[in-house]
Motif scaffolding. Structure first.
Motif, short mmCIF file in Angstrom:
data_model
loop_
_atom_site.label_atom_id
_atom_site.label_comp_id
_atom_site.label_asym_id
_atom_site.label_seq_id
_atom_site.Cartn_x
_atom_site.Cartn_y
_atom_site.Cartn_z
N ASP A 222 0.88 -1.18 0.00
CA ASP A 222 0.00 0.00 0.00
C ASP A 222 0.92 1.23 0.00
O ASP A 222 1.62 1.49 0.99
N ARG A 224 0.59 4.12 0.62
CA ARG A 224 0.41 5.05 1.75
C ARG A 224 1.40 4.77 2.87
O ARG A 224 1.70 5.65 3.68
N ASP A 225 1.92 3.53 2.92
CA ASP A 225 2.97 3.23 3.89
C ASP A 225 4.21 4.09 3.61
O ASP A 225 4.93 4.48 4.54
N LEU A 227 4.00 7.10 1.66
CA LEU A 227 3.60 8.52 1.68
C LEU A 227 3.33 9.03 3.09
O LEU A 227 3.43 10.23 3.34
N SER A 228 2.98 8.12 4.01
CA SER A 228 2.73 8.56 5.39
C SER A 228 4.03 8.80 6.14
O SER A 228 4.02 9.30 7.26
N SER A 256 3.45 13.20 7.45
CA SER A 256 2.72 12.48 6.40
C SER A 256 2.44 13.39 5.21
O SER A 256 2.23 14.59 5.39
N TYR A 258 -0.17 12.88 3.22
CA TYR A 258 -1.61 12.92 2.94
C TYR A 258 -2.38 13.14 4.25
O TYR A 258 -1.87 12.82 5.33
N SER A 263 -6.42 7.95 5.25
CA SER A 263 -5.64 6.83 5.80
C SER A 263 -6.35 5.49 5.56
O SER A 263 -7.56 5.46 5.30
N LEU A 269 -7.70 1.26 -0.65
CA LEU A 269 -6.54 1.57 -1.49
C LEU A 269 -7.00 1.98 -2.89
O LEU A 269 -6.48 2.94 -3.47
N PHE A 272 -8.29 5.44 -2.78
CA PHE A 272 -7.18 6.38 -2.59
C PHE A 272 -6.46 6.64 -3.92
O PHE A 272 -6.21 7.80 -4.30
N LEU A 277 -5.51 10.42 -4.23
CA LEU A 277 -4.17 10.85 -4.66
C LEU A 277 -4.19 12.11 -5.54
O LEU A 277 -3.42 13.05 -5.28
#
Ligand code: NDP
Ligand SMILES: N[C@@H](CC=O)C(=O)O
Length: 372
Positions: A222, A224-225, A227-228, A256, A258, A263, A269, A272, A277
């Motif tokens: 993912d 976001r792991d 981007l965070s 982060s 975002y 989250s 996902l 997102f 995004l």
């Protein structure tokens, strides 16, 4: 010939590439009198293991078939070849791995992105097995679990958890063993964020380059792991613990890219990537333009100093070591008593299945003296 039995957990981008490297390095390893004997492979749903782990192994044709099945996004369960293996569903598979560890010393390789593997790795290592990790999560849970995992430190290698195939952990361990004092570590430790920043600087939309980074195999399952900042924070924590700091994740300051409403517990996902995004494009573009008007660039940086770790965006001169970074390259500067004014610098590709799997393979070979 020295025989190293292997059980692989995780057969995604990195795990599959590792199997391919093992197959393609047969002659090289044979010349060194080493044979890597793959006896079991797991994905998230099941564990395939040879019927007799003491004498059998998956042959290269079968390993290649596993790679083909997993490349097609199918489960290992769909692999039907009678007599070649026994299959155990997850989580029964973890008990089976521990049972095998009581009878055979093998190397357990974690190429998953799961936080559930720590128990089976700890059990296996404490029963006499070795472990090689690309997965950062077992090294970034509580201090108590970390201590239990490292009761036998010589049996564990995890070079690929920081900087993929780059020798960052090996270099740091050498500096530590020499008695040198480490004052400060500063680095750009995310292949994804490095790639994203330099591509946006070249005028591409943030949302597009994040998807490109995913397609190139740089991101976590993912993105976001990444981007965070969590993925960088995990790397920072691994390095800080290596320096002897008894720290947990909650003591790291993390920025982060975002907002909380995007989250994973609030947005799927798929949603997102499709809808969340693109909403971030303007903000990142503005920040990068503003930095550029000052003659600077933005880099996502990890700093470890004075027993503290923080990760986040910094505006840096274009001509600095971090500012010059392009693509998925990582750079780490280590300031010590010996490397005081001029730091020890390690730089190169910091993400990608090929380089990560190569780092895992080198770790497996590095443990060869523990096998007969
Ligand atoms: N890509 C890179 O550049 C780098 C990656 N890494 C690390 O390598 C690891 C693997 O990354 P990548 O290959 O890209 O990830 P993928 O998502 O492509 O693959 C993960 C694999 O792990 C399997 N899996 C999930 N849970 C478990 C479990 N409990 N037990 C066994 N297997 C499980 C998945 O199964 P299924 O197929 O059924 O979903 C999948 O096969 C990650 O931890 C990542 O952080 C480290 C450095 C660089
Ligand atoms: N997602 C990570 C992969 C390596 O750890 C990154 O982008 O650096």
């Amino acid at each position: 010939m020295k025989n190293i039995p292997i059980i692989l957990m995780g057969c995604g981008g990195v795990g599959r590439q590792l199997l391919q490297h093992i197959v393609s390095c047969r002659t090289l390893h044979a010349n060194k009198e080493i044979h890597l004997r793959v006896v079991g492979v797991c994905d998230s749903k099941s564990f395939l293991v040879v019927p007799d782990v003491l004498s059998m192994e998956f042959n290269d044709t079968f390993l290649t078939k596993i790679c083909q099945i997993k490349s097609s996004n199918l489960s290992l369960q769909t692999c039907v070849e009678s007599g070649k293996y026994e299959a155990f569903p997850y989580p029964e598979s973890t008990k089976k791995i521990t049972d095998i560890a009581a009878r055979l010393a093998f190397t357990l390789v974690d190429c998953s992105a799961s936080s559930e593997t720590i128990k089976v790795i700890t059990h296996a290592v404490n029963l006499g097995c070795c472990a090689v990790l690309a997965n950062k999560k077992p090294l970034t849970s509580s201090m108590e679990e970390f201590d239990n995992l490292f009761l036998q430190p010589r049996r564990i290698r995890h070079e690929s958890t920081v900087g993929a195939g780059l020798p960052i952990i090996a270099s740091l361990n050498r500096v530590i063993s020499s008695g040198d004092t480490i004052f400060r570590i500063i680095g750009s430790l995310s292949g994804t964020l490095g790639y994203v920043m330099s591509e946006v600087e070249d005028g591409k939309p943030f949302s597009e380059v994040v998807k490109a980074a995913q397609a190139l195999g740089y991101t976590e399952p993912d993105p976001r792991d990444d981007l965070s900042g969590m993925d960088v924070a995990r790397k920072g924590l691994i390095l800080a613990r290596l320096l002897g700091h008894r720290m947990d994740m909650d003591s790291i300051k993390i920025e982060s890219l975002y907002p909380d409403k995007m989250s994973p517990n609030k947005m799927s996902l798929k949603d997102f990537l499709a809808n969340g995004l693109p909403l971030l494009d303007n903000d990142i573009e503005e920040r990068i333009k503003k930095a550029s008007s000052n003659g600077n660039v933005l880099r996502y940086v990890c700093v470890i100093e004075n027993s503290r770790c923080k990760v986040g965006i910094q505006e840096l001169p274009k001509e600095s070591a971090l500012g010059r970074l392009r693509g998925s390259d990582n750079v780490v500067e280590i300031y010590t008593r010996c490397y005081n004014k001029q730091p020890l610098v390690i730089q190169g590709a910091g993400a990608g299945n090929d380089t990560t799997a190569a780092g895992v393979l080198a770790d497996i070979l590095d443990l060869q003296d523990l096998f007969s």
